[in-house]
Design an enzyme around this catalytic site. Structure first.
Site, PDB file in Angstrom:
ATOM      1  N   GLU A 118      59.568 -24.947 -70.524  1.00 55.92           N
ATOM      2  CA  GLU A 118      61.014 -24.754 -70.614  1.00 55.92           C
ATOM      3  C   GLU A 118      61.649 -24.602 -69.226  1.00 55.92           C
ATOM      4  O   GLU A 118      61.188 -23.805 -68.404  1.00 55.92           O
ATOM      5  CB  GLU A 118      61.379 -23.495 -71.416  1.00 55.92           C
ATOM      6  CG  GLU A 118      62.896 -23.309 -71.440  1.00 55.92           C
ATOM      7  CD  GLU A 118      63.389 -21.961 -71.925  1.00 55.92           C
ATOM      8  OE1 GLU A 118      62.572 -21.119 -72.340  1.00 55.92           O
ATOM      9  OE2 GLU A 118      64.611 -21.756 -71.881  1.00 55.92           O
ATOM     10  N   ASP A 153      58.601  -9.348 -60.634  1.00 55.71           N
ATOM     11  CA  ASP A 153      59.935  -9.424 -60.055  1.00 55.71           C
ATOM     12  C   ASP A 153      60.233  -8.069 -59.413  1.00 55.71           C
ATOM     13  O   ASP A 153      60.226  -7.043 -60.093  1.00 55.71           O
ATOM     14  CB  ASP A 153      60.940  -9.725 -61.187  1.00 55.71           C
ATOM     15  CG  ASP A 153      62.362  -9.816 -60.673  1.00 55.71           C
ATOM     16  OD1 ASP A 153      62.564  -9.785 -59.438  1.00 55.71           O
ATOM     17  OD2 ASP A 153      63.288  -9.910 -61.509  1.00 55.71           O
ATOM     18  N   ASP A 182      63.043  -6.136 -57.163  1.00 60.25           N
ATOM     19  CA  ASP A 182      64.422  -6.295 -56.728  1.00 60.25           C
ATOM     20  C   ASP A 182      64.847  -5.072 -55.924  1.00 60.25           C
ATOM     21  O   ASP A 182      64.615  -3.940 -56.340  1.00 60.25           O
ATOM     22  CB  ASP A 182      65.320  -6.440 -57.969  1.00 60.25           C
ATOM     23  CG  ASP A 182      66.707  -6.913 -57.609  1.00 60.25           C
ATOM     24  OD1 ASP A 182      67.112  -7.965 -58.109  1.00 60.25           O
ATOM     25  OD2 ASP A 182      67.392  -6.216 -56.825  1.00 60.25           O
TER      26      ASP A 182
END
Ligand code: SF4
Ligand SMILES: [Zn+2]
Lengths: 413, 505
Positions: free
Chosen positions: A42, A105, A107
């Site tokens: 995807e 991830d 951040d």
């Protein structure tokens, strides 16, 4: 920092997708040597005016390339590999993610309660050190403890980093096991209402925590205590004291802090007091207090939902951050210490570089004899593409090795 | 009804059961096949739910040390007679005995587990709750295994583990000592360690309780349970996902659907049989009996008021019910005394009945805090002459039932509708329809327990979320419309069997 983003991004993207985006290597990566794997992946695009398109998939590199050049996505997100091509998805009820890189991830906004140099989307070289530590700790844990080898580290384009674990065994993990890895690596837990977010009860300290501390300890005072001025303000002290659960130690430290003003002095006063108390007080609660504090202030803060889920979308390497204009470039974890997020090339820069290079070439030679040279090599993207290619070489070697091993095994039978 | 049918039925013959259930513990790999009655279906579901709640409550109490959990759970289970087979299961050493009652308990364990899978597959939150509880239960039971039981269980589950060599252990000894949480250095020195893929022991790895290197976890012998926990967790996660996809087939059955729904609506663990609200004064019972009692309780209440007496089973059934709705012990004593003493010498009451009330409130005898009876138990109870307990729909002559309902103000459409269900033996559905006729809205939960009925009634009446509280006439039209709506046709109404076939599960 500007929040309006790059004004003329839409004018720059055609050239970027035409000449700079490394489609060939990108396809090498995401096909993993199997076109069917690529076609079931995807992709989702964010195009002009924040229009968001999910469940796109492409049979090959050409199709992806054409679509990118046509749609000029501001952002590309990569999702999971499904059992069926996502674009046919609606026809089937049993549409399920089957493979996915193990992703992380990190951040910078998650560090707002410990950094004082910047806040929100802003970053500087001081707080970037948190990312350096995060990368080093996660990289070593993933390799040493879990035996993963193919880690693609990518600058997120603005204020964080991503890690794509691409080993076959990692891609095939179920979401429960992903959760297990994520939680193993998550030492900081708890929200606004929980001051002390790290606890190491008992006499032992796990080897992975010890290894993380070995990375943090040498930097802690200079980075957290000094640069971030951890204890230099009322606010900082107010955040720090609740981490000491032991009442008598806390009140001692509180008094001590009144006698000192600088962050470093206070830290030294605290550690000295703590050592004495720990040795004489025989308080089990104090066992790992120092370690707990250092972990809370410097250990990587993971968004573990991104890691746990199989179909969580994550921003693709090499796309342009629409606000900063910076490219999401891969970097080598070994060289993370030298990576400067502030000098990551922007799309504007790359296009200037290409034009300048071409102009220079033209001035030297006739245009019809212009050297055949890949466009990215004319720009500061070159280094990042090299990092990417090295990652791909290792990945492909391993997959070849795997195939040889498999055929050997077949021969044996 | 559309659900898939199977002909074969479970014959509880000891020999075949022993093959199916060779061990006190199981990993629930295959769903049960065969038929069970709706009654047993509900009973098993509720009992397992009770057990899971008890287990949960013990695990959340952090002051209970981990080695005390089993005994705490056991002592709570012993308070409830209907859960005695769980006591057996929790104490099972593996394969020491295979008596008929052992096998029955194992079968109930198997079936009830899969029933709850049906009830808990619909949302992620429910799945998570269910998996966590099942794993806690599994851990407790695992801890009861003796070494032969453990060996047999490993064998049955085809897990063949070999400990690491002394040499290998020597090389990594430092790390083992540093990272194996909860074991002394001597233990680590002396006992075997097993090297397993970290994916197999996610519970241990997740919490950093063992040494992990190159994708392998090094676990001490005692932690082999973790392998099972991981297997079970994965097993359950995929089973629930699979069950969910099969659910639409089941949902076509009204009764199952409401039952399963009501189960997870009450899943949060509050014991629905005990009032969570304020104490209910006995002076309000007359009014409540009209507004919120299910028929079984209303009949008993009316009978008690009229005849100033109830036989033993009735006193039990009704006494526990009012305890459940919030009548305090002192008030209960007063209630029964005042009523009984209209016909009886006070001394006789003290002598014959007081003890029983004390007993029911856990103030005498075994000091068990008895819980109110559920519909299943009530429906199955034996009702002799002059007795008025049991399920009103089952134990009342249909003519009298109709007259009673008419006198309570139900219209004839509703009455005939209810009578239809009664005549085909669907007492609880009838009870639900009765609720609907009285409250002008269907019950929020399937009728499985008189106390749930009561609580639902109270919440409908007080919240007014169904329009009742604010005035019937205003909504009369709408409700009229609702009542005349034809009910889903029960085309197979005389078949009470629920099919737990592999095709559905
Ligand atoms: S179904 Fe339950 S609540 Fe309804 S009458 Fe029968 S026993 Fe009472
Ligand atoms: Zn900064």
């Amino acid at each position: 920092m500007s929040t309006e983003g790059i004004e003329n991004l839409i004018d720059l993207l055609p050239l970027y997708y035409q000449r700079l985006f490394p489609f060939h290597d990108y396809y090498r990566w995401l096909s993993y040597g199997d076109p069917s794997v690529f076609s079931r992946r995807e992709f989702s695009f964010t195009v002009r005016d924040d229009v968001y398109i999910r469940y796109r998939s492409f049979v090959n590199q050409d199709e992806l390339q054409l679509e990118c050049r046509r749609l000029l996505p501001f952002k590309i997100d990569i999702g999971a590999i499904y059992n069926i091509c996502p674009k046919d998805e609606k026809k089937f009820s049993s549409f399920l993610p089957v493979e996915r890189e193990l992703v992380f991830d990190i951040d910078m906004t998650d560090y707002d309660d410990v950094r004082s140099c910047c806040s929100g989307a802003d970053i500087c070289t001081k707080c970037w050190k948190y990312m350096v530590i995060a990368c080093q700790i996660l990289d070593s844990a993933l390799r040493e403890d879990f035996g993963f080898e193919h880690l693609l580290w990518v600058f997120s384009g603005r204020r964080g980093i991503h890690c794509w674990v691409c080993d076959k065994s990692a891609r095939e993990l179920n979401s429960m096991t992903r959760g297990c890895v994520a939680e193993y690596l998550q030492l900081i837990t708890g929200g606004e209402l929980k001051a002390k977010k790290v606890n190491f009860p008992g006499p032992k300290l796990h080897h992975s925590v010890r290894r993380a501390l070995n990375i943090i300890e040498p930097l802690f005072v200079s980075m957290c205590v000094e640069e971030q001025n951890m204890l230099g303000t009322e606010e900082g002290v107010a955040k720090f004291l609740p981490l000491i659960l032991d009442d008598s130690l806390r009140s001692q430290v509180k008094d001590l802090f009144k006698k000192h003003t600088s962050s470093v002095e206070r830290w030294e006063a605290f550690t000295a007091c703590y050592q004495v108390e720990k040795q004489t007080g025989k308080k089990w609660r104090l066992n790992h207090l120092l370690e707990e504090i250092m972990i809370q202030y410097a250990y990587p803060r993971l968004d573990i939902n991104v890691t746990k889920g199989m179909n969580h979308l994550l921003k693709s390497p090499f796309c342009i951050h629409p606000k900063s204009g910076k490219v999401s470039v891969p970097f080598s974890p070994k060289a993370i210490g030298k990576f400067n997020p502030l000098t990551v090339p922007t799309i504007n820069l790359l296009i200037e570089e290409i034009n300048a290079f071409d102009a220079k070439e033209d001035s030297i030679q006739e245009s019809n004899t212009r050297r055949k040279i890949k466009d990215y090599k004319k720009t500061s993207l070159n280094k990042s593409v090299h990092v990417f290619q090295e990652f791909l070489r290792n990945l492909e070697d391993a997959s070849k090795g795997q195939k040889i091993l498999q055929s050997d095994m077949l021969m044996e039978f | 009804m559309d659900y898939v049918k199977r002909i074969s039925r479970i014959k509880p013959e000891v020999s075949s059961l022993k093959e199916t259930y060779p061990h006190d513990l199981q990993l629930y790999c295959t769903p049960p096949s065969g038929d069970i009655s709706l009654a047993e279906f509900q009973e098993l579901a509720l009992e397992r739910l009770k057990v899971l709640r008890i287990v949960e409550s013990v695990y959340v109490q952090t002051d209970i040390e981990s080695d005390k959990r089993l005994s705490t759970v056991l002592s709570e289970l012993r308070d409830d007679n209907s859960l005695s087979y769980y006591v057996k299961l929790l104490q099972g050493t593996g394969c020491g005995t295979h008596s008929e009652s052992d096998l029955k308990a194992r079968r109930k364990d198997h079936i009830s587990h899969f029933i709850l899978q049906l009830a808990y597959c619909s949302s992620d939150e429910l799945k998570k709750w269910f998996i966590s509880r099942e794993i806690e239960l599994f851990k407790l039971r695992y801890s009861s295994l003796n070494s032969e039981g453990l060996q047999q269980f490993l064998k049955i589950s085809s897990m063949n583990f070999v400990p690491i060599s002394q040499n290998e252990k020597e090389v990594i000894k430092e790390y083992l000592t540093q990272s194996t949480v909860g074991y002394t250095d001597t233990y680590i020195e002396v006992h075997d360690f097993y090297k397993v893929s970290f994916c197999k022991v996610t519970d241990l790895v997740r919490n950093r309780r063992v040494y992990v290197h190159s994708g392998f976890a090094y676990i001490p012998d005692k932690e082999l349970i973790s392998v099972f926990v991981t297997v079970l967790r994965m097993q359950l996660a995929s089973a629930l996902a699979y069950t969910k996809r099969g659910m639409p087939i089941l949902n076509t059955d009204d009764r199952l659907f409401t039952l399963l729904n009501s189960l997870h609506n009450t899943y949060t663990g509050d014991d629905f049989t005990i009032s969570d609200g304020a104490a209910v004064p006995i002076e309000s019972l007359d009014a409540l009996s009209k507004s919120s009692y299910p028929l079984c309780m209303r009949f008993m209440h009316d009978a008690l008021r009229a005849k100033h007496h109830l036989k033993h089973e009735g006193r039990q059934q009704y006494g526990l019910f009012i305890k459940g709705i919030g009548v305090l012990y002192e008030d209960a004593v007063r209630f029964w005394r005042e009523e009984f003493c209209k016909k009886m010498e006070p001394e006789k009451f003290e002598k014959n009945h007081l003890y029983n009330i004390k007993h029911n409130y856990g103030k005498a005898g075994k000091r068990t805090n008895y819980t109110p009876y559920g519909c299943l138990k009530i429906i199955q109870s034996n009702v002799g002459p002059e007795q008025i307990h049991g399920c009103a729909f089952k134990e009342t002559d249909i003519k009298i039932l109709k007259q009673k309902m008419l006198s309570y103000g139900l219209n004839s459409t509703a009455i005939n509708n209810i009578a239809g269900y009664v005549e085909s033996g669907h007492y609880q559905i009838a009870c639900g329809k009765y609720f609907e006729a009285v409250h002008k809205c269907p019950p929020p939960h399937a009728v499985i327990h008189p106390n749930v009925y009561f609580r639902d009634s109270q919440s409908v009446l007080t919240n007014g979320n169904s329009s009742i509280g604010t005035g019937q006439s205003m909504n009369g039209e709408k409700n009229e419309g609702k009542q005349t709506k034809p009910d889903p046709v029960m085309d197979d109404a005389d078949d009470m069997d629920i099919v737990l076939s592999t095709a559905v599960l």
